[in-house]
Write a protein that holds these residues in place. Sequence first.
Motif, PDB file in Angstrom:
ATOM      1  N   ASN A 256       0.849  -1.187   0.000  1.00 10.80           N
ATOM      2  CA  ASN A 256       0.000   0.000   0.000  1.00 10.80           C
ATOM      3  C   ASN A 256       0.885   1.238   0.000  1.00 10.80           C
ATOM      4  OD1 ASN A 256      -2.685   0.473  -0.224  1.00 10.80           O
ATOM      5  ND2 ASN A 256      -3.199   0.070   1.906  1.00 10.80           N
ATOM      6  N   LEU A 257       0.415   2.309  -0.620  1.00 11.12           N
ATOM      7  CA  LEU A 257       1.103   3.593  -0.579  1.00 11.12           C
ATOM      8  C   LEU A 257       0.435   4.438   0.500  1.00 11.12           C
ATOM      9  CD1 LEU A 257       3.336   5.157  -2.188  1.00 11.12           C
ATOM     10  CD2 LEU A 257       1.488   6.228  -3.461  1.00 11.12           C
ATOM     11  N   VAL A 258       1.198   4.832   1.538  1.00 12.92           N
ATOM     12  CA  VAL A 258       0.611   5.572   2.666  1.00 12.92           C
ATOM     13  C   VAL A 258       1.414   6.848   2.916  1.00 12.92           C
ATOM     14  CG1 VAL A 258      -0.215   3.458   3.747  1.00 12.92           C
ATOM     15  CG2 VAL A 258       2.015   4.378   4.404  1.00 12.92           C
ATOM     16  N   PRO A 259       0.802   7.859   3.559  1.00 14.63           N
ATOM     17  CA  PRO A 259       1.547   9.090   3.862  1.00 14.63           C
ATOM     18  C   PRO A 259       2.642   8.834   4.896  1.00 14.63           C
ATOM     19  CG  PRO A 259      -0.834   9.447   3.977  1.00 14.63           C
ATOM     20  CD  PRO A 259      -0.626   7.975   3.902  1.00 14.63           C
ATOM     21  N   THR A 260       3.746   9.556   4.770  1.00 12.63           N
ATOM     22  CA  THR A 260       4.798   9.512   5.773  1.00 12.63           C
ATOM     23  C   THR A 260       4.469  10.490   6.898  1.00 12.63           C
ATOM     24  OG1 THR A 260       5.995  11.147   4.458  1.00 12.63           O
ATOM     25  CG2 THR A 260       6.637   8.845   4.186  1.00 12.63           C
ATOM     26  N   ASN A 563      -8.329   6.713  11.641  1.00 13.72           N
ATOM     27  CA  ASN A 563      -7.385   5.652  12.000  1.00 13.72           C
ATOM     28  C   ASN A 563      -6.821   4.863  10.830  1.00 13.72           C
ATOM     29  OD1 ASN A 563      -7.480   5.789  15.002  1.00 13.72           O
ATOM     30  ND2 ASN A 563      -9.646   5.365  14.667  1.00 13.72           N
ATOM     31  N   PHE A 564      -7.310   5.132   9.621  1.00 12.99           N
ATOM     32  CA  PHE A 564      -6.828   4.360   8.483  1.00 12.99           C
ATOM     33  C   PHE A 564      -6.408   5.290   7.345  1.00 12.99           C
ATOM     34  CE2 PHE A 564      -9.558   1.295  10.639  1.00 12.99           C
ATOM     35  CZ  PHE A 564      -8.760   0.150  10.631  1.00 12.99           C
ATOM     36  N   PRO A 565      -5.455   4.851   6.505  1.00 13.93           N
ATOM     37  CA  PRO A 565      -5.130   5.621   5.295  1.00 13.93           C
ATOM     38  C   PRO A 565      -6.364   5.716   4.400  1.00 13.93           C
ATOM     39  CG  PRO A 565      -3.530   3.853   5.670  1.00 13.93           C
ATOM     40  CD  PRO A 565      -4.651   3.624   6.632  1.00 13.93           C
ATOM     41  N   ASN A 610      -7.224  11.788  -7.248  1.00 17.27           N
ATOM     42  CA  ASN A 610      -6.638  11.552  -5.936  1.00 17.27           C
ATOM     43  C   ASN A 610      -7.610  12.033  -4.847  1.00 17.27           C
ATOM     44  OD1 ASN A 610      -5.062  11.109  -3.714  1.00 17.27           O
ATOM     45  ND2 ASN A 610      -3.478  12.598  -4.256  1.00 17.27           N
ATOM     46  N   PRO A 611      -8.610  11.232  -4.530  1.00 18.00           N
ATOM     47  CA  PRO A 611      -9.595  11.632  -3.500  1.00 18.00           C
ATOM     48  C   PRO A 611      -8.956  11.912  -2.143  1.00 18.00           C
ATOM     49  CG  PRO A 611     -10.345   9.690  -4.709  1.00 18.00           C
ATOM     50  CD  PRO A 611      -8.923   9.922  -5.108  1.00 18.00           C
ATOM     51  N   ASP A 612      -7.711  11.459  -1.940  1.00 17.32           N
ATOM     52  CA  ASP A 612      -7.030  11.694  -0.670  1.00 17.32           C
ATOM     53  C   ASP A 612      -6.913  13.188  -0.374  1.00 17.32           C
ATOM     54  OD1 ASP A 612      -5.597  10.718   1.629  1.00 17.32           O
ATOM     55  OD2 ASP A 612      -3.776  11.483   0.705  1.00 17.32           O
ATOM     56  N   ILE A 613      -6.848  14.022  -1.419  1.00 23.40           N
ATOM     57  CA  ILE A 613      -6.770  15.474  -1.225  1.00 23.40           C
ATOM     58  C   ILE A 613      -8.003  15.971  -0.490  1.00 23.40           C
ATOM     59  CG2 ILE A 613      -6.664  17.710  -2.406  1.00 23.40           C
ATOM     60  CD1 ILE A 613      -5.173  16.310  -4.695  1.00 23.40           C
ATOM     61  N   ARG A 793       3.216  21.670   3.019  1.00 23.19           N
ATOM     62  CA  ARG A 793       3.994  21.772   1.778  1.00 23.19           C
ATOM     63  C   ARG A 793       3.212  21.284   0.561  1.00 23.19           C
ATOM     64  NH1 ARG A 793       7.830  20.652   5.764  1.00 23.19           N
ATOM     65  NH2 ARG A 793       9.544  22.151   5.806  1.00 23.19           N
ATOM     66  N   THR A 794       2.448  20.215   0.736  1.00 24.39           N
ATOM     67  CA  THR A 794       1.670  19.641  -0.366  1.00 24.39           C
ATOM     68  C   THR A 794       0.316  19.182   0.175  1.00 24.39           C
ATOM     69  OG1 THR A 794       2.364  17.343  -0.034  1.00 24.39           O
ATOM     70  CG2 THR A 794       3.833  18.754  -1.343  1.00 24.39           C
ATOM     71  N   PRO A 795      -0.624  18.821  -0.705  1.00 21.41           N
ATOM     72  CA  PRO A 795      -1.928  18.334  -0.235  1.00 21.41           C
ATOM     73  C   PRO A 795      -1.846  17.115   0.678  1.00 21.41           C
ATOM     74  CG  PRO A 795      -2.080  18.944  -2.532  1.00 21.41           C
ATOM     75  CD  PRO A 795      -0.623  19.038  -2.164  1.00 21.41           C
ATOM     76  N   THR A 796      -0.742  16.370   0.625  1.00 27.71           N
ATOM     77  CA  THR A 796      -0.625  15.213   1.516  1.00 27.71           C
ATOM     78  C   THR A 796      -0.557  15.637   2.978  1.00 27.71           C
ATOM     79  OG1 THR A 796       1.781  15.207   1.277  1.00 27.71           O
ATOM     80  CG2 THR A 796       0.520  13.805  -0.219  1.00 27.71           C
ATOM     81  N   ASP A 797      -0.228  16.917   3.222  1.00 28.72           N
ATOM     82  CA  ASP A 797      -0.160  17.424   4.601  1.00 28.72           C
ATOM     83  C   ASP A 797      -1.514  17.921   5.111  1.00 28.72           C
ATOM     84  OD1 ASP A 797       2.628  17.029   4.659  1.00 28.72           O
ATOM     85  OD2 ASP A 797       2.971  18.964   3.701  1.00 28.72           O
TER      86      ASP A 797
END
Length: 877
Positions: A256-260, A563-565, A610-613, A793-797
């Motif tokens: 799986n690809l997950v945020p750091t 609690n989940f990515p 990228n719905p994660d945004i 810095r990016t939408p992942t934050d």
Amino acid sequence: MFVKGFSEILIADLPSVGGKGANLGEMTKEGLPVPPGFCITAKAYQYFINRTGIIQMIERLENLSQINNLAEVEPISKQMTEVILRTEIPKDLRDLIIEAFDRYITQDCYVAVRSSATSEDLPEASFAGQQESFLYVHRNNLLTYIKRCWASLWIERAIHYRKNNGFDHRKVYLAIVIQEMISSDISGVAFSINPINQSDTEIVIESVWGLGEGIVSGQLSPDRFVVDKINEVILEKGLAEKNHMVVQNITGDGTNLVPTSEQQRTLYTLSDQLVLELLHLVKQIEKHYHSPQDIEWAFANNQFYILQSRPITTLKKIPALIETEPELFNFDPELEWTNLGGVKERYHKPLSTLGWSILEPCQNEGGLFSLKTNKKKALDSGKFVTNIYGYLYINFSSLKESLPLSLLKPYLDEDKTGEFKPERSKIKDLYLTFNSYTAGTKMIRTLDKVFYNTLPNYLAELNRLSLFNLETLNEIELVDYIQQNLKLAKSYFKYQTSSLAVAEGLYNMLIGFLTKSLKADLALCSKLVSGFNNNLTVETNNDVWQLSKLVRESKELRALLENFPSSVFLQKAAVISDGKSFLVKLDELLTKRGHLNINMDIANDFWWENPDIVLSMVKGFLTEDENFDPAQREILKQKERTKTECLVRSRLNPMQRIFFIKLLGITQTYMLLRDNRHYYVTMPFSFMKKSIRQLAARLNEKDYIKDERYIYHLTFDEIKQLIQGTLSKETANNLIIRRKGAKPISLDELPSFIKGWPKLMRLQVHANQNNSMELKGMGSSPGIANGPVKIVRTPTDFSSFRAGDILVAVSTDPAWTPLFAIAKAVITEYGGMLSHGAIVAREYDIPAVLNVKNATSLLKDGQKVTVDGNKGLILIH
């Protein structure tokens, strides 16, 4: 023999176990730290294949004289893979494989199942990437994945590759490597010779958190270390953003690809000591093979593991990087170029090659239209914008010819040298002032009407383009589809650049008038230009807020999101009733607003892909007071604007009042237009992205590019030429290698004005001078606020941003708007009074201090600060 342990394998066994297997056996015997495992030999593959009855299909493939179109082999390929997957592995072979697993693999360990073609990794025949490999495979599923590897020898791209490179299908077999999985903390690759400058005295190490698959697939940008092999000294270190990492899939086999974490993004993955420790292993491997090696490694349990080594086969094909010369597009060193006047704020990250080639004609169209209105003649160079190290610069030479000093002030105020200030007579400047006033008056009267009159046709054309089924289009038709959208985008940009200039001019005029007439401050002025109906960025924010309400109202859904990515959340939400309702609303939002994108680069994710945004914003909203109502806030802002207008009118004399009413009306019109235009301009870019993704998949499938993400290293024209056959595959891949390997340049290394070849400035971030506890910037939204800093810095934050945090960023754009609803204040490194950050901060009544140099480096997460938007100061506690 059907099965061999690594300790039983020699390099001479290559025809039986393939390149991967032979190298793992060699390194095991050398005493290198290779995770245990075994190989299923090519004889086992032949034994199985003879049971399937596909030999006749292989003959049919071999008899095909030419394969220009994969459609010719598609039915054969599909039939072959289906037969392999449904055929049972003979019991005697099955028993041998399970027995080997229990003998060589630690109990209850997961394994990697990797294909190893018997010609793979040889210098004259590299099949790398043609067959499948699988990670984190459980013993119970081992036989299934072995068959999937065997079947991958007959997928379309592998057949196409062998046919085009002259390999006989009947003489290529497949071995399989079964190797114990290392749940690595850090992984990467190492080259025992620098592949960029081909120096044999340097090694290059690339590393990421988690598994190394992200590097191999091109999904992740790694940290990079260049090391002097002789003197064992680190020559160069490059810190990547590392926003994600690849880890084991908690729901089953695979990854799986997950945020750091925030800390992981700011630290180097390897310490200097570990870099040098890895250097010794690389030197040992190269010495053993007597040739340059490409090595995959992992680090876990405080030790390095070597996962693979293969010869570097492409050294002669890689063009040397010209470190002193960036790849420039249409750069004229005789002209002056600048990224001031709001350009630096909007384009503070380097654009991809493809992104630039699509954005450049649009920006050029808008700039030329705006200048032509003033200058009455075409630009001598024909170019309003250029690309310098991936950053957008505008033609300052042409601005100087057509604009008076008063309108050049936003650029020249930031030029500390004065070198670029034009020398002209007062009469000439007066003439240019008159021209600008005439042109500006004409634009003010007509530009908003032209924009809104052309908008229905623009949206109708977008609706027509949305009806295309891109999967049914061939490559030429996909290119034509992109060109249709690009033509539409250019027609829109024709007016949007001018609207920015008009809005800025009018707002500055309004501030100047009120300051002179009433000694008004920024707070009063900002109230007059906020709280508008039909503000699309605010409406978008409200839609995200409604999504967060659905999550807030469901304990089960909220627990999943927190609690989940995101990828796991979406899977689990689909099987609960509250989750199904949420996913319907999420889909509606992505359908309506999914065209939004960061930084106008086609390589960056749009919301729809990228719905994660969006989910990250929803997660942030959950920390806001549940009584917060954005719709009610908008009503209060509108009332406050009306009340402020009445107050100002009451304090002006009759003549001033007439002027104020007229100036305020047109200023409000263009301020709203300025804010909404980004919402519309991204729409054709979104459609282009969908077509580009289709093209990337097709080109990757036909082996024109090695990875779908590599398409962003080619210009649009180069992609067209590659499809038409006028650009060779080899030339295209050399261009990709050159551009991928180019050393990234920071925006702060580039001067704001450039004439001639750009000279890089090697800047370092220092602590505040004189141990000052203050940072100085530009007050762009009034008010004072205290709170903890959060660097974004990016939408992942977005997901880690909490209500009450002080938003600190390099810059923001409309895709970031939802953060402003829960932020206490805003600090950015770039921007001005009419930047996105300033406008939205005023809309949400929070202080903003922009143009704070190195803010994201000088401030730290959690640090308590006071933001004074009135004075442009930040006090660090």
